[in-house]
Design an enzyme around this catalytic site. Structure first.
Site, PDB file in Angstrom:
ATOM      1  N   SER A  31       0.841  -1.192   0.000  1.00  0.00           N
ATOM      2  CA  SER A  31       0.000   0.000   0.000  1.00  0.00           C
ATOM      3  C   SER A  31       0.884   1.253   0.000  1.00  0.00           C
ATOM      4  O   SER A  31       1.861   1.336  -0.739  1.00  0.00           O
ATOM      5  CB  SER A  31      -0.952  -0.053   1.192  1.00  0.00           C
ATOM      6  OG  SER A  31      -1.968   0.920   1.097  1.00  0.00           O
ATOM      7  N   ASP A  91      -5.330  -3.107  -3.296  1.00  0.00           N
ATOM      8  CA  ASP A  91      -4.359  -2.923  -2.222  1.00  0.00           C
ATOM      9  C   ASP A  91      -3.751  -4.261  -1.790  1.00  0.00           C
ATOM     10  O   ASP A  91      -4.462  -5.244  -1.562  1.00  0.00           O
ATOM     11  CB  ASP A  91      -5.099  -2.277  -1.037  1.00  0.00           C
ATOM     12  CG  ASP A  91      -4.193  -1.752   0.038  1.00  0.00           C
ATOM     13  OD1 ASP A  91      -3.249  -2.463   0.419  1.00  0.00           O
ATOM     14  OD2 ASP A  91      -4.432  -0.633   0.514  1.00  0.00           O
TER      15      ASP A  91
END
Length: 276
Positions: free
Chosen positions: A36, A159
């Protein structure tokens, strides 16, 4: 010696505080793995750009182009991924990544993403990025439900924290023998699955496998955290984590709180002296 930055949206100011401490004190890692927002932190660290990620968390994040309901209504994504990892960071942008320095450093790194169709993690290397083409960073920061999946080579991704939130296994598989793992929540924080389960129900309509991974994320994180703690007891891992995040959430826009989290991290990073 490798380093993992697990990300966590704007909480990632904590991990950039640790990495800036490393830059200031000549601490170099032979390998980096980011998840992320942590992936962007890692690339800036490897490029030697002290303070750069913090500007993204304090200076740029209040801008509506960065994240806003307007983005969501207009483009289907709350985060302006093309703005953050394109407009701002391209070589002609306001705060460019020093891509030449990143390449010249020669340190191997990986970026964890989640395949939206299979729900499985994928670990992208330097070959996934080139000058002004940072789509791997966009994909790993793509939040489920709030953002539509980001395409890489025609395949959708979310993500990386969905499928492998603390990817220490991959780091060891890539040859690391010791790891620094930077968390952005307290080391004794264990995820509650309730929020993820609710989000996974919305995601399941179009991406059932990614939804399954999201529903299991809390369990995956908690298991991986416990394994890292056991490896820490064996001297193979050092966990750096905040004692408190003082209410800083994934999408917090309060620059003072973010700066305080960064400052705390810089002080916490002194614990690395006993591990390196």
């Amino acid at each position: 010696m490798g380093v993992i930055d697990v990300g966590g949206g704007l909480r990632s100011a904590y991990s950039t505080g640790v990495l800036d401490y490393c830059l200031d004190n000549g601490i170099h890692f032979d390998y980096g793995l980011g998840v992320s927002a942590g992936a962007a932190n890692i690339t800036s660290y490897l490029a030697g750009q002290r303070g750069r990620p913090l500007r993204f968390y304090t200076k740029y994040c209040p801008r509506p182009e960065y994240m806003s309901l307007g983005n969501f209504l207009r483009d289907g994504s709350y985060l302006g991924l093309d703005y953050i990892y394109g407009t701002l960071m391209n070589e002609d942008g306001e705060d460019p990544l020093d891509y030449d320095a990143l390449v010249a450093g020669g340190v191997p790194y990986r970026i964890t993403v989640t395949d939206a169709l299979s729900g499985m993690p994928k670990y992208l290397g330097p070959e996934s990025m080139s000058r002004n083409h940072y789509d791997a960073l966009k994909a790993t920061a793509c939040l489920p439900v709030l953002d539509k999946p980001y395409p890489l080579d025609g395949r959708p991704y979310f993500d990386g924290t969905i499928s492998d939130p603390i990817p220490f296994r991959q780091a060891f598989a890539d040859g690391c023998t010791k790891l620094v793992v930077i968390l952005t929540r307290p080391r004794d924080f264990y995820r509650n699955p309730d929020k993820d389960i609710a989000s996974s129900m919305m995601l399941a309509v179009r991406y059932p496998e990614a939804a399954r991974a999201l529903a299991n994320r809390a369990h995956t994180y908690n298991v991986e955290l416990n394994m890292c703690k056991r490896l820490e007891a064996q001297g193979k891992v050092r966990i750096i984590a905040p004692k408190s995040i003082d209410g800083v959430s994934t999408l917090t826009k309060d620059p003072d709180k973010i700066q305080n989290l960064y400052n705390r991290a810089y002080n916490d990073a002194t614990a690395l002296r006993n591990f390196l």
